[in-house]
Design a protein around this motif. Structure first.
Motif, PDB file in Angstrom:
ATOM      1  N   GLU A 157       0.824  -1.210   0.000  1.00 44.32           N
ATOM      2  CA  GLU A 157       0.000   0.000   0.000  1.00 44.32           C
ATOM      3  C   GLU A 157       0.854   1.254   0.000  1.00 44.32           C
ATOM      4  O   GLU A 157       0.556   2.235  -0.687  1.00 44.32           O
ATOM      5  CB  GLU A 157      -0.939  -0.003   1.205  1.00 44.32           C
ATOM      6  CG  GLU A 157      -2.113  -0.951   1.077  1.00 44.32           C
ATOM      7  CD  GLU A 157      -2.974  -0.641  -0.148  1.00 44.32           C
ATOM      8  OE1 GLU A 157      -3.293   0.552  -0.358  1.00 44.32           O
ATOM      9  OE2 GLU A 157      -3.301  -1.574  -0.900  1.00 44.32           O
ATOM     10  N   LYS A 160       2.336   2.174  -3.276  1.00 39.68           N
ATOM     11  CA  LYS A 160       1.418   2.933  -4.127  1.00 39.68           C
ATOM     12  C   LYS A 160       1.502   4.423  -3.827  1.00 39.68           C
ATOM     13  O   LYS A 160       1.407   5.257  -4.730  1.00 39.68           O
ATOM     14  CB  LYS A 160      -0.017   2.424  -3.929  1.00 39.68           C
ATOM     15  CG  LYS A 160      -0.264   1.030  -4.480  1.00 39.68           C
ATOM     16  CD  LYS A 160      -1.706   0.586  -4.249  1.00 39.68           C
ATOM     17  CE  LYS A 160      -1.938  -0.822  -4.773  1.00 39.68           C
ATOM     18  NZ  LYS A 160      -3.330  -1.273  -4.508  1.00 39.68           N
ATOM     19  N   GLU A 161       1.682   4.765  -2.562  1.00 40.21           N
ATOM     20  CA  GLU A 161       1.828   6.178  -2.196  1.00 40.21           C
ATOM     21  C   GLU A 161       3.072   6.783  -2.826  1.00 40.21           C
ATOM     22  O   GLU A 161       3.081   7.957  -3.208  1.00 40.21           O
ATOM     23  CB  GLU A 161       1.890   6.328  -0.677  1.00 40.21           C
ATOM     24  CG  GLU A 161       0.575   6.083   0.037  1.00 40.21           C
ATOM     25  CD  GLU A 161       0.655   6.405   1.520  1.00 40.21           C
ATOM     26  OE1 GLU A 161       0.959   7.563   1.849  1.00 40.21           O
ATOM     27  OE2 GLU A 161       0.441   5.491   2.338  1.00 40.21           O
ATOM     28  N   GLN A 163       4.168   6.240  -5.656  1.00 33.67           N
ATOM     29  CA  GLN A 163       3.944   6.501  -7.077  1.00 33.67           C
ATOM     30  C   GLN A 163       3.355   7.878  -7.334  1.00 33.67           C
ATOM     31  O   GLN A 163       3.358   8.352  -8.473  1.00 33.67           O
ATOM     32  CB  GLN A 163       3.001   5.438  -7.650  1.00 33.67           C
ATOM     33  CG  GLN A 163       3.565   4.034  -7.656  1.00 33.67           C
ATOM     34  CD  GLN A 163       2.567   3.009  -8.158  1.00 33.67           C
ATOM     35  OE1 GLN A 163       1.773   3.292  -9.054  1.00 33.67           O
ATOM     36  NE2 GLN A 163       2.587   1.821  -7.586  1.00 33.67           N
ATOM     37  N   GLU A 164       2.836   8.506  -6.295  1.00 31.29           N
ATOM     38  CA  GLU A 164       2.236   9.822  -6.474  1.00 31.29           C
ATOM     39  C   GLU A 164       3.309  10.839  -6.870  1.00 31.29           C
ATOM     40  O   GLU A 164       4.448  10.770  -6.422  1.00 31.29           O
ATOM     41  CB  GLU A 164       1.532  10.249  -5.187  1.00 31.29           C
ATOM     42  CG  GLU A 164       0.358   9.345  -4.823  1.00 31.29           C
ATOM     43  CD  GLU A 164      -0.271   9.701  -3.486  1.00 31.29           C
ATOM     44  OE1 GLU A 164       0.064  10.770  -2.947  1.00 31.29           O
ATOM     45  OE2 GLU A 164      -1.090   8.908  -2.987  1.00 31.29           O
ATOM     46  N   CYS A 198       7.788  -3.518  -8.382  1.00 33.77           N
ATOM     47  CA  CYS A 198       6.639  -2.630  -8.579  1.00 33.77           C
ATOM     48  C   CYS A 198       6.778  -1.910  -9.920  1.00 33.77           C
ATOM     49  O   CYS A 198       7.266  -0.769  -9.973  1.00 33.77           O
ATOM     50  CB  CYS A 198       6.571  -1.625  -7.423  1.00 33.77           C
ATOM     51  SG  CYS A 198       5.092  -0.601  -7.424  1.00 33.77           S
ATOM     52  N   GLU A 200       4.760  -0.355 -11.934  1.00 37.43           N
ATOM     53  CA  GLU A 200       4.114   0.942 -12.076  1.00 37.43           C
ATOM     54  C   GLU A 200       4.965   2.049 -11.463  1.00 37.43           C
ATOM     55  O   GLU A 200       5.055   3.157 -12.003  1.00 37.43           O
ATOM     56  CB  GLU A 200       2.728   0.917 -11.426  1.00 37.43           C
ATOM     57  CG  GLU A 200       1.719   0.063 -12.176  1.00 37.43           C
ATOM     58  CD  GLU A 200       1.559   0.500 -13.625  1.00 37.43           C
ATOM     59  OE1 GLU A 200       1.556   1.724 -13.878  1.00 37.43           O
ATOM     60  OE2 GLU A 200       1.449  -0.367 -14.503  1.00 37.43           O
TER      61      GLU A 200
END
Length: 440
Positions: A157, A160-161, A163-164, A198, A200
């Motif tokens: 999780e 994913k942060e 990636q911002e 990861c 992405e």
């Protein structure tokens, strides 16, 4: 025994409360220091005391979930993060400042180890600004300990942060730390255990990197896939293929002496190196063999670089020193060898790709790159490898080479060096093994 354990817990909590009070007083004193520079000379003793507080807390966390929980519930994580923020603002070269700073990060790393609640609290308080500030610090140990905390707190999780848009600088800072301090285990672990898993995030980060940073990242990736046998996932492999396809012709700039350090071309070279490593492993070989246009791009790039080397004298021109001892230093040394290696990998037991190279006139091209070339070490060995993969259970490709030799278009000595020979049988030319080992 239960009573003793309870007493120990109460005693530990009392001790931690005392330490917390000391830390709060130190925080107040540092705040005063900002407003009164004359008190700076007294801060050294405060920082030494603070280091001892953090050492005590750090050591009490080791393999003790109970102490971790007690400290967190007493808000010692909050107090520590606040102190770190204050330490970051202090303008002094006191060694005691660095010591306190390092110990504070070690404490956060230890209280987070194996403790999700502590990890959550640290992340909430420290992400992203504290992490970024620490990663950009000048002290190697502070950067290393920050990476330890970051690595301990990361999960899917939180990846994913990262990636911002506003948080990609943290990933970039970790990469820079791993490059600047190659012995830094924690930065390396973040890259290998989290970043490379990861796709992405890699895509988002790659777009933000300079060409020089991309080159270094790809060198790291090549090392991981080659030496450490790290398996790249399919999505990551396809991303690298697309990046190579988009930039492959940038390497032609290196035919000009004025552009021998073109950064975009260097990225292309590293992308090719990574693809050679990935296709040398069975993990993603079938996936990349089926990638649209990759084989065609490799063959056409080989054609273009080979042509560039014939049109003028440059790094793509075949050269052979009399002694064979001459060392050539140029980023494109070996580029054609690696293209042939990639072509050979993509044709390994793949009839579709074998036929595609035939249709692209790639076989004569590879045979034309079999001679010793100082600009392309081991080119003849990779050509042997590629031709064997192109002709395995492929009669049309075998016939083409046999006809070329019969017509004088292929050097017979080259075929002999490959361990191949042409024979006539029933009015038909056949390419077969000579029974001799190829000259590698």
């Amino acid at each position: 025994m239960a009573a003793v354990s309870s007493l120990q817990k109460i005693a530990a909590e009392s001790l931690f409360q005392d330490i917390l009070q000391i830390m709060r007083r130190i925080s107040h004193e540092i705040d005063v220091t900002y407003n009164d520079p004359d008190t700076l000379k007294h801060i050294d003793s405060l920082l030494l005391l603070l280091s001892e507080c953090f050492r005590c807390l750090r050591n009490a966390c080791v393999q003790c979930a109970n102490n971790q929980n007690v400290m967190r519930n007493l808000n010692l994580i909050d107090a520590s993060v606040h102190l770190i923020q204050l330490l970051q603002k202090l303008e002094t070269d006191l060694e005691s400042l660095l010591t306190a700073f390092r110990c504070s990060l070690q404490f956060l790393g230890n209280i987070a180890t194996g403790n999700r609640d502590s990890q959550h609290r640290i992340w909430k308080l420290a992400f992203p600004s504290l992490f970024l500030n620490c990663l950009n610090h000048q002290d190697e140990k502070i950067i290393a300990y920050c990476c330890m905390v970051l690595f301990t707190c990361l999960n899917p999780e939180r990846m994913k942060e990262l990636q911002e848009e506003n948080n990609l600088n943290i990933v970039r800072a970790v990469l820079q730390a791993s490059r600047k301090y190659p012995e830094s285990e924690w930065a390396f672990l973040i890259v290998t255990n989290h970043l490379l898993k990861c796709p992405e995030l890699v895509k988002a980060m790659y777009a933000k990197l300079s060409n020089q940073e991309r080159t270094w990242f790809l060198e790291l990736l090549q090392s991981e896939t080659g030496e450490n046998n790290t398996v790249i996932c399919e999505e990551m492999a396809k991303f690298l293929v697309n990046s190579f396809k988009e930039k492959c012709q940038a390497v032609l700039k290196l035919a000009s002496a004025a552009d021998d350090d073109d950064k975009e071309a260097l990225v292309t070279i590293r992308l090719l190196d990574v693809l050679c490593e990935i296709t040398s492993d069975s993990g993603q070989l079938e996936c990349l063999q089926a990638c649209p246009d990759l084989l065609e791009v490799a063959v056409k790039t080989l054609q273009l670089t080979h042509l560039a080397g014939k049109q003028s004298t440059n790094i793509f021109t075949v050269t052979h020193s009399a002694t064979g001892q001459e060392q050539i230093s140029h980023p494109a040394v070996g580029f054609k060898s690696h293209l042939i290696r990639l072509i050979g990998n993509l044709c390994y037991r793949n009839k579709t790709n074998q036929d595609k190279v035939y249709e692209l006139d790639g076989i004569p091209l590879i045979l034309d790159n079999c001679s010793i070339d100082d600009n392309n070490p081991f080119v003849s060995q990779w050509a042997v490898y590629a031709i064997r993969n192109l002709t395995e259970q492929n009669e049309r490709n075998q016939e083409l080479i046999a006809q070329m030799e019969d017509q004088g278009l292929a050097d017979n000595s080259v075929l002999e060096n490959m361990g191949l020979q042409v024979k006539k049988q029933d009015q038909k030319l056949i390419l077969r093994s000579s029974g001799k080992m190829p000259n590698l």
